[in-house]
Design a protein around this motif. Structure first.
Motif, short mmCIF file in Angstrom:
data_model
loop_
_atom_site.label_atom_id
_atom_site.label_comp_id
_atom_site.label_asym_id
_atom_site.label_seq_id
_atom_site.Cartn_x
_atom_site.Cartn_y
_atom_site.Cartn_z
N GLN A 98 7.56 -3.31 -7.73
CA GLN A 98 9.05 -3.53 -7.56
C GLN A 98 9.37 -2.80 -6.23
N ASP A 99 9.15 -1.72 -5.96
CA ASP A 99 9.34 -0.92 -4.89
C ASP A 99 9.07 -1.64 -3.47
N ALA A 100 7.58 -2.15 -3.71
CA ALA A 100 7.13 -2.83 -2.53
C ALA A 100 7.90 -4.03 -2.09
N ALA A 101 8.69 -4.76 -3.39
CA ALA A 101 9.45 -6.05 -3.25
C ALA A 101 10.81 -5.43 -2.29
N GLN A 102 11.22 -4.27 -2.69
CA GLN A 102 12.28 -3.65 -1.89
C GLN A 102 12.20 -3.33 -0.26
N ARG A 103 10.95 -2.81 -0.38
CA ARG A 103 10.41 -2.31 1.26
C ARG A 103 10.29 -3.53 1.80
N MET A 104 9.87 -4.80 1.39
CA MET A 104 9.76 -6.01 2.24
C MET A 104 10.60 -6.79 2.60
N LYS A 105 11.86 -6.62 1.96
CA LYS A 105 13.28 -7.25 2.22
C LYS A 105 13.41 -7.05 3.85
N PRO A 106 14.19 -8.26 4.20
CA PRO A 106 14.30 -7.89 5.93
C PRO A 106 15.42 -6.63 6.08
N GLY A 107 15.04 -5.83 6.86
CA GLY A 107 16.07 -4.65 7.23
C GLY A 107 15.71 -3.58 6.28
N GLN A 134 8.82 10.20 -3.28
CA GLN A 134 9.26 11.27 -4.31
C GLN A 134 7.97 11.70 -5.21
N HIS A 135 7.76 13.18 -5.17
CA HIS A 135 6.54 13.39 -5.76
C HIS A 135 6.64 13.91 -7.29
N SER A 136 5.83 13.59 -8.18
CA SER A 136 6.07 13.79 -9.39
C SER A 136 6.55 15.25 -9.81
N ASP A 137 6.24 16.25 -8.93
CA ASP A 137 6.68 17.44 -9.19
C ASP A 137 8.16 17.68 -8.79
N GLU A 138 8.65 16.78 -8.20
CA GLU A 138 10.39 16.86 -7.84
C GLU A 138 11.05 16.26 -9.12
N HIS A 139 12.22 16.83 -9.22
CA HIS A 139 13.08 16.65 -10.21
C HIS A 139 14.40 16.32 -9.80
N VAL A 140 14.91 15.14 -10.24
CA VAL A 140 16.16 14.73 -9.72
C VAL A 140 17.21 14.64 -10.78
N SER A 141 18.14 15.38 -10.83
CA SER A 141 19.15 15.30 -12.07
C SER A 141 19.92 14.24 -11.99
N SER A 142 20.18 13.39 -13.03
CA SER A 142 20.82 12.18 -13.10
C SER A 142 22.43 12.56 -13.03
N GLN A 170 0.84 -1.09 -0.23
CA GLN A 170 -0.02 -0.20 -0.05
C GLN A 170 0.82 1.19 0.20
N GLU A 171 2.07 1.19 0.85
CA GLU A 171 2.93 2.54 0.90
C GLU A 171 3.68 2.86 -0.53
N ALA A 172 3.82 1.45 -1.04
CA ALA A 172 4.63 1.54 -2.29
C ALA A 172 3.75 2.38 -3.36
N PHE A 173 2.29 1.69 -3.61
CA PHE A 173 1.51 2.14 -4.51
C PHE A 173 1.15 3.52 -4.12
N HIS A 174 1.14 4.30 -3.04
CA HIS A 174 1.16 5.54 -2.65
C HIS A 174 2.20 6.29 -3.30
N SER A 175 3.51 5.97 -2.69
CA SER A 175 4.73 6.57 -3.16
C SER A 175 5.16 6.74 -4.60
N ASN A 176 4.47 5.75 -5.40
CA ASN A 176 4.96 5.79 -6.71
C ASN A 176 3.69 6.21 -7.70
N HIS A 177 2.69 6.69 -7.07
CA HIS A 177 1.64 7.00 -7.77
C HIS A 177 1.00 6.24 -8.96
N ALA A 178 0.62 5.03 -8.08
CA ALA A 178 -0.07 3.82 -8.98
C ALA A 178 -1.46 3.87 -8.52
N LEU A 179 -2.10 5.10 -8.07
CA LEU A 179 -3.41 5.14 -7.69
C LEU A 179 -3.88 6.13 -8.69
#
Length: 177
Positions: free
Chosen positions: A146-155, A162-170, A87-96
Motif C-alpha cells: 500500500q505504501d508502494a502504491a502511494q510512492r508510485m503515484k505521479p508527483g 519510520q523505524h520500529s524503535d521510533e514512536h509517534v504519539s497519536s 523495493q523502497e517500501a518493503f525496506h521502509s515498512n520492514h517487510a523483509l
C-alpha cells in the motif's frame, strides 16, 4: 535448443536443454540468484519474475518458453542505483524478515500495482495469495504494498523511513501543523 532472451535489459543467446526450467537458467547460467528456488512446484511464489511485464513462476516455465521474450528479475528493478518504489517500501515498512520470499513478493506486488493503483488490505492479500511468507510477515508486506502504491503515484515524493524503535504519539500533530 537455441534461445534468445532479454533478461534485465541484456539479450542472451544460449543453447539449453529443452527441459531446463527458467528458474535454473536464470540462477545457474545467468547468475540471477535473487530469483529463489523455493518449492519447485509453484506453490510458494519465491521464484516469481516478470515475463513481458507480467508475473510468472519461473519454476513452472521452461527456459525455451522465454525464447524471444523479456524477463525481469529482482536484480533488474533498480535503475541508476535507485531502488524501485516497491523495493523502497518493503525496506521502509520492514517487510523483509528472513528475506526468502521477498524477491517473489516484490515481483508479484509490482504486477498487482500495475492493475490496482490503490489496493485495500483484501485486494493486496488476494493479489499476493500465490506467494507464501514463512515468517508470517504479511502485515508488514500488505503495508509495504500500500505504501508502494502511494510512492508510485505521479508527483509522489520520497517518503521518510519510520523505524520500529521510533514512536509517534497519536495525540501530537506530525509534520509541523
Amino acid at each position: 535448443m537455441h534461445i534468445s532472451v532479454n533478461v534485465d535489459g541484456v539479450t542472451y543467446a544460449d543453447e539449453v536443454e529443452p527441459r531446463l526450467l527458467l528458474v535454473h537458467y536464470l540462477r545457474e547460467r545467468l547468475g540471477k540468484t535473487g530469483t529463489v528456488v523455493g518449492c519447485d512446484t509453484g506453490n510458494c511464489g519465491a521464484c516469481t519474475v516478470h515475463l513481458d511485464g507480467h508475473s510468472v513462476k519461473s519454476c513452472q516455465m521452461l527456459a525455451v518458453q522465454a525464447n524471444g521474450h523479456e524477463v525481469t528479475t529482482i536484480e533488474g528493478l533498480a535503475r541508476d542505483g535507485k531502488l524501485h518504489p516497491v523495493q523502497e517500501a518493503f525496506h521502509s515498512n520492514h517487510a523483509l524478515q528472513c528475506g526468502f520470499c521477498t524477491p517473489g513478493m516484490i515481483m508479484q506486488a509490482i504486477d498487482l500495482l500495475a492493475d490496482e493503483s490503490d489496493p485495500d488490505d483484501e485486494t493486496v492479500r488476494k493479489g499476493l495469495e500465490g506467494n507464501l511468507c514463512r515468517c508470517t510477515g504479511y502485515q508488514n508486506i500488505v503495508r509495504a504494498v500500500q505504501d508502494a502504491a502511494q510512492r508510485m503515484k505521479p508527483g509522489a515524493g520520497p517518503k521518510q523511513e519510520q523505524h520500529s524503535d521510533e514512536h509517534v504519539s497519536s495525540k501530537q500533530p506530525v509534520g509541523g501543523e
